[in-house]
Design a protein around this motif. Structure first.
Motif, mmCIF file in Angstrom:
data_model
loop_
_atom_site.group_PDB
_atom_site.id
_atom_site.type_symbol
_atom_site.label_atom_id
_atom_site.label_comp_id
_atom_site.label_asym_id
_atom_site.label_seq_id
_atom_site.Cartn_x
_atom_site.Cartn_y
_atom_site.Cartn_z
ATOM 1 N N LYS A 184 -16.046 -37.610 27.103
ATOM 2 C CA LYS A 184 -16.117 -37.275 25.533
ATOM 3 C C LYS A 184 -16.041 -35.963 25.334
ATOM 4 O O LYS A 184 -17.027 -35.088 25.321
ATOM 5 C CB LYS A 184 -17.274 -37.971 25.096
ATOM 6 C CG LYS A 184 -17.303 -39.691 25.319
ATOM 7 C CD LYS A 184 -18.712 -40.064 24.524
ATOM 8 C CE LYS A 184 -18.612 -41.664 24.833
ATOM 9 N NZ LYS A 184 -20.038 -42.207 23.988
ATOM 10 N N GLY A 185 -14.973 -35.485 25.020
ATOM 11 C CA GLY A 185 -14.687 -33.865 24.630
ATOM 12 C C GLY A 185 -13.287 -33.651 24.407
ATOM 13 O O GLY A 185 -12.351 -34.380 24.794
ATOM 14 N N ARG A 186 -13.147 -32.197 24.420
ATOM 15 C CA ARG A 186 -11.655 -31.522 24.669
ATOM 16 C C ARG A 186 -11.714 -30.568 25.670
ATOM 17 O O ARG A 186 -12.472 -29.763 25.886
ATOM 18 C CB ARG A 186 -11.655 -31.104 23.190
ATOM 19 C CG ARG A 186 -10.283 -30.211 23.141
ATOM 20 C CD ARG A 186 -9.999 -29.431 21.947
ATOM 21 N NE ARG A 186 -8.789 -28.618 22.012
ATOM 22 C CZ ARG A 186 -8.649 -27.515 21.438
ATOM 23 N NH1 ARG A 186 -9.638 -26.990 20.684
ATOM 24 N NH2 ARG A 186 -7.347 -26.907 21.558
ATOM 25 N N PHE A 187 -10.530 -30.951 26.611
ATOM 26 C CA PHE A 187 -10.297 -29.894 27.701
ATOM 27 C C PHE A 187 -9.042 -28.983 27.148
ATOM 28 O O PHE A 187 -8.201 -29.690 26.681
ATOM 29 C CB PHE A 187 -10.221 -30.746 29.025
ATOM 30 C CG PHE A 187 -9.481 -29.867 29.954
ATOM 31 C CD1 PHE A 187 -10.650 -29.375 30.931
ATOM 32 C CD2 PHE A 187 -8.128 -29.545 30.250
ATOM 33 C CE1 PHE A 187 -9.907 -28.317 31.945
ATOM 34 C CE2 PHE A 187 -7.941 -28.800 31.317
ATOM 35 C CZ PHE A 187 -8.581 -28.361 32.047
ATOM 36 N N TYR A 188 -9.131 -27.730 27.459
ATOM 37 C CA TYR A 188 -8.111 -27.145 26.686
ATOM 38 C C TYR A 188 -7.935 -25.740 27.529
ATOM 39 O O TYR A 188 -8.955 -25.252 28.119
ATOM 40 C CB TYR A 188 -8.113 -26.987 25.334
ATOM 41 C CG TYR A 188 -9.245 -26.072 24.830
ATOM 42 C CD1 TYR A 188 -9.159 -24.641 24.532
ATOM 43 C CD2 TYR A 188 -10.583 -26.694 24.669
ATOM 44 C CE1 TYR A 188 -10.313 -23.963 23.918
ATOM 45 C CE2 TYR A 188 -11.540 -26.165 24.063
ATOM 46 C CZ TYR A 188 -11.548 -24.844 23.826
ATOM 47 O OH TYR A 188 -12.524 -24.087 23.248
ATOM 48 N N TYR A 189 -6.611 -24.989 27.542
ATOM 49 C CA TYR A 189 -6.603 -23.735 28.142
ATOM 50 C C TYR A 189 -6.707 -22.656 26.775
ATOM 51 O O TYR A 189 -6.085 -23.024 25.676
ATOM 52 C CB TYR A 189 -5.183 -23.550 28.684
ATOM 53 C CG TYR A 189 -4.835 -22.051 29.073
ATOM 54 C CD1 TYR A 189 -5.268 -21.903 30.303
ATOM 55 C CD2 TYR A 189 -4.260 -21.226 28.206
ATOM 56 C CE1 TYR A 189 -4.802 -20.595 30.778
ATOM 57 C CE2 TYR A 189 -3.737 -19.850 28.695
ATOM 58 C CZ TYR A 189 -4.139 -19.505 29.991
ATOM 59 O OH TYR A 189 -3.729 -18.398 30.280
ATOM 60 N N HIS A 230 -12.950 -8.424 39.490
ATOM 61 C CA HIS A 230 -11.746 -7.447 39.532
ATOM 62 C C HIS A 230 -10.477 -8.342 39.031
ATOM 63 O O HIS A 230 -9.659 -7.787 38.594
ATOM 64 C CB HIS A 230 -11.734 -6.552 40.613
ATOM 65 C CG HIS A 230 -12.708 -5.705 40.758
ATOM 66 N ND1 HIS A 230 -13.754 -6.037 41.779
ATOM 67 C CD2 HIS A 230 -12.950 -4.527 40.407
ATOM 68 C CE1 HIS A 230 -14.637 -5.216 41.744
ATOM 69 N NE2 HIS A 230 -14.035 -4.185 40.864
ATOM 70 N N LYS A 231 -10.356 -9.415 39.343
ATOM 71 C CA LYS A 231 -9.297 -10.388 39.263
ATOM 72 C C LYS A 231 -9.268 -10.911 37.854
ATOM 73 O O LYS A 231 -10.013 -11.194 37.428
ATOM 74 C CB LYS A 231 -9.064 -11.443 40.382
ATOM 75 C CG LYS A 231 -9.030 -11.084 41.945
ATOM 76 C CD LYS A 231 -7.855 -10.258 42.170
ATOM 77 C CE LYS A 231 -7.573 -10.106 43.476
ATOM 78 N NZ LYS A 231 -6.276 -9.045 43.645
ATOM 79 N N LEU A 232 -7.783 -10.920 37.066
ATOM 80 C CA LEU A 232 -7.908 -11.492 35.731
ATOM 81 C C LEU A 232 -6.969 -12.461 35.715
ATOM 82 O O LEU A 232 -5.926 -12.685 36.240
ATOM 83 C CB LEU A 232 -7.056 -10.176 34.989
ATOM 84 C CG LEU A 232 -7.847 -8.795 35.153
ATOM 85 C CD1 LEU A 232 -7.037 -7.732 34.367
ATOM 86 C CD2 LEU A 232 -9.291 -8.983 34.654
ATOM 87 N N TYR A 233 -7.356 -13.641 35.021
ATOM 88 C CA TYR A 233 -6.711 -14.875 34.682
ATOM 89 C C TYR A 233 -7.091 -15.389 33.331
ATOM 90 O O TYR A 233 -7.961 -14.686 32.721
ATOM 91 C CB TYR A 233 -7.135 -15.839 35.772
ATOM 92 C CG TYR A 233 -6.653 -15.666 37.181
ATOM 93 C CD1 TYR A 233 -5.474 -15.910 37.600
ATOM 94 C CD2 TYR A 233 -7.643 -15.085 38.334
ATOM 95 C CE1 TYR A 233 -5.124 -15.632 39.044
ATOM 96 C CE2 TYR A 233 -7.303 -14.611 39.331
ATOM 97 C CZ TYR A 233 -5.712 -14.857 39.667
ATOM 98 O OH TYR A 233 -5.550 -14.377 41.167
ATOM 99 N N GLY A 234 -6.519 -16.268 33.055
ATOM 100 C CA GLY A 234 -6.945 -17.098 31.735
ATOM 101 C C GLY A 234 -8.119 -17.954 31.863
ATOM 102 O O GLY A 234 -8.695 -17.840 32.999
ATOM 103 N N VAL A 235 -8.314 -18.790 31.144
ATOM 104 C CA VAL A 235 -9.621 -19.682 31.177
ATOM 105 C C VAL A 235 -9.290 -21.084 30.835
ATOM 106 O O VAL A 235 -8.543 -21.123 29.529
ATOM 107 C CB VAL A 235 -10.739 -18.950 30.716
ATOM 108 C CG1 VAL A 235 -10.664 -18.662 29.314
ATOM 109 C CG2 VAL A 235 -12.021 -19.905 31.182
ATOM 110 N N TYR A 236 -9.894 -22.203 31.395
ATOM 111 C CA TYR A 236 -9.887 -23.444 30.713
ATOM 112 C C TYR A 236 -11.301 -23.561 30.157
ATOM 113 O O TYR A 236 -12.298 -23.309 30.870
ATOM 114 C CB TYR A 236 -9.646 -24.190 31.833
ATOM 115 C CG TYR A 236 -8.084 -24.424 32.271
ATOM 116 C CD1 TYR A 236 -7.142 -25.064 31.463
ATOM 117 C CD2 TYR A 236 -7.776 -23.780 33.291
ATOM 118 C CE1 TYR A 236 -5.725 -25.013 31.667
ATOM 119 C CE2 TYR A 236 -6.447 -23.413 33.617
ATOM 120 C CZ TYR A 236 -5.482 -24.171 32.775
ATOM 121 O OH TYR A 236 -3.987 -24.237 33.043
#
Length: 354
Positions: free
Chosen positions: A258-263, A342-348
């Motif tokens: 029950k929720g919203r998963f998103y980038y 130190h590593k850079l990424y997006g997030v979910y």
């Protein structure tokens, strides 16, 4: 009332001549035979009911009795539902009812009730189904000296996924494996769930814990490092292992949420701590691995961007295979456990619905 015939059967047992002699000992067995068959019987209209996390489920159970006179349901009829554990040696109480007196237990309290569509209906209704509700349930009807039982399985729509922590493969004992799955919004998978996943194409060459304490792994494409290329496809079984000393990966199971998963669309790439804060600022939490697998499998979520998850891993879900993303298969791609600082990424992110 049915009459009972009492038969006393006497047999003479003679021991092997090379063993201790019992030739002078008589063994008596008493057998009770019901002249007209059982007066009480339980009928399960289905052997399996399928639901999902957050949904409702009705486990069928009806009983029938033969009367010499009258047809009214006896107020002394006792209805008991229990959940069977994986070793079948222990049962978990769910609900007990006798007449107007009903009591539910543990995590089922307030979520279960009897359907009672008729005076012979003992069907169990489970509301707001959880991942832990999966399994086999026993309906037991007791009246006086008579009783009968039936068993039904509650199955859940969902997905099995293999998991190992940042420290590497084969590092979890059984208790740690259970907790690891819970941390990823999942539970440790059963053999039946892993078997169904294998039939659906799951292929994984590292052994993992299952809920019964066994260690197994599914192979759809036999090859040398995974039992040999000349072996048949199947679920490889290491058997029951020492729950304290054994160290393996784990297979987890999760279902609808029950929720919203998103980038999260963000102007820059992020370190792990920045990713956590970015989700919080957006009114959410950083997503868990189980939530990504559920979104991918059950909702067809597709995104070709690697993003941080709560366990410090970076993954991305591909439902439509394509070049540069996942050219050969629909899957959740695993980038690894990068350096958090130190590593850079997006997030979910994941936002819970109340």
């Amino acid at each position: 009332m049915n009459s009972l015939l009492l038969l006393a059967l006497t047999s003479l047992c003679v021991a092997d001549p090379y063993e201790r002699s019992y030739s002078d000992v008589e063994h008596h067995r008493t057998i009770y035979i019901s002249e007209n068959g059982p007066r009480l019987s339980v009928e399960m209209e289905q052997t399996k009911v399928i639901s999902h996390r957050g949904g409702n489920a009705t486990l069928p159970c009806k009983f029938h009795r033969e009367f010499s006179s009258g047809t009214a349901n006896s107020p002394k009829t006792r209805i008991k539902w229990t959940k069977l554990t994986t070793d079948y040696l222990k049962e978990i109480d769910v609900i007990v009812a006798m007449g107007n007196h009903k009591k539910s237990y543990g995590s089922y309290h307030g979520r279960v009730f009897l359907q009672e569509a008729s005076d012979r209906d003992a069907s169990l209704v489970i509301t707001d189904v959880t991942l832990d509700d999966y399994g086999k349930y026993k309906c037991e009807i007791i009246e006086g000296l008579e009783d009968d039982t039936g068993v039904v399985t509650l199955d859940l729509q969902g997905i099995v996924f293999p998991y190992f922590p940042r420290m590497g493969r084969y590092n979890l004992n059984f208790q740690e494996a259970q907790q690891t799955c819970q941390n990823q919004d999942a539970v440790i998978a059963s053999f039946d769930q892993l078997y169904d996943a294998w039939r659906g194409g799951l292929d994984w060459c590292n052994a993992g814990w299952l809920s019964d304490g066994s260690v197994q792994y599914p192979i759809t494409k036999p090859r040398e490092p995974c039992g040999g290329k000349d072996t048949v496809p199947g679920v490889r079984n290491y058997g029951l292992r020492d729950k304290e000393k054994g160290r393996y990966d784990v297979f987890c199971f999760t279902s609808n949420y029950k929720g919203r998963f998103y980038y999260l669309i963000h102007p820059t790439k992020l370190t792990y701590d920045e990713a956590v804060q970015a989700c919080l600022k957006d009114g959410s939490q950083i997503a868990k691995v189980g939530q990504m697998f559920a979104a991918w499998k059950l909702m067809g979520y597709d995104r070709c961007d690697g993003g941080w998850l709560a366990d410090g891993s970076v993954r991305y879900p591909i439902s439509r295979p394509r070049r540069r993303c996942s050219p050969d298969e629909a899957t959740v791609r695993f980038v690894g456990f990068p350096d958090k600082k130190h590593k850079l990424y997006g997030v979910y992110c994941f936002r819970t619905y109340n």
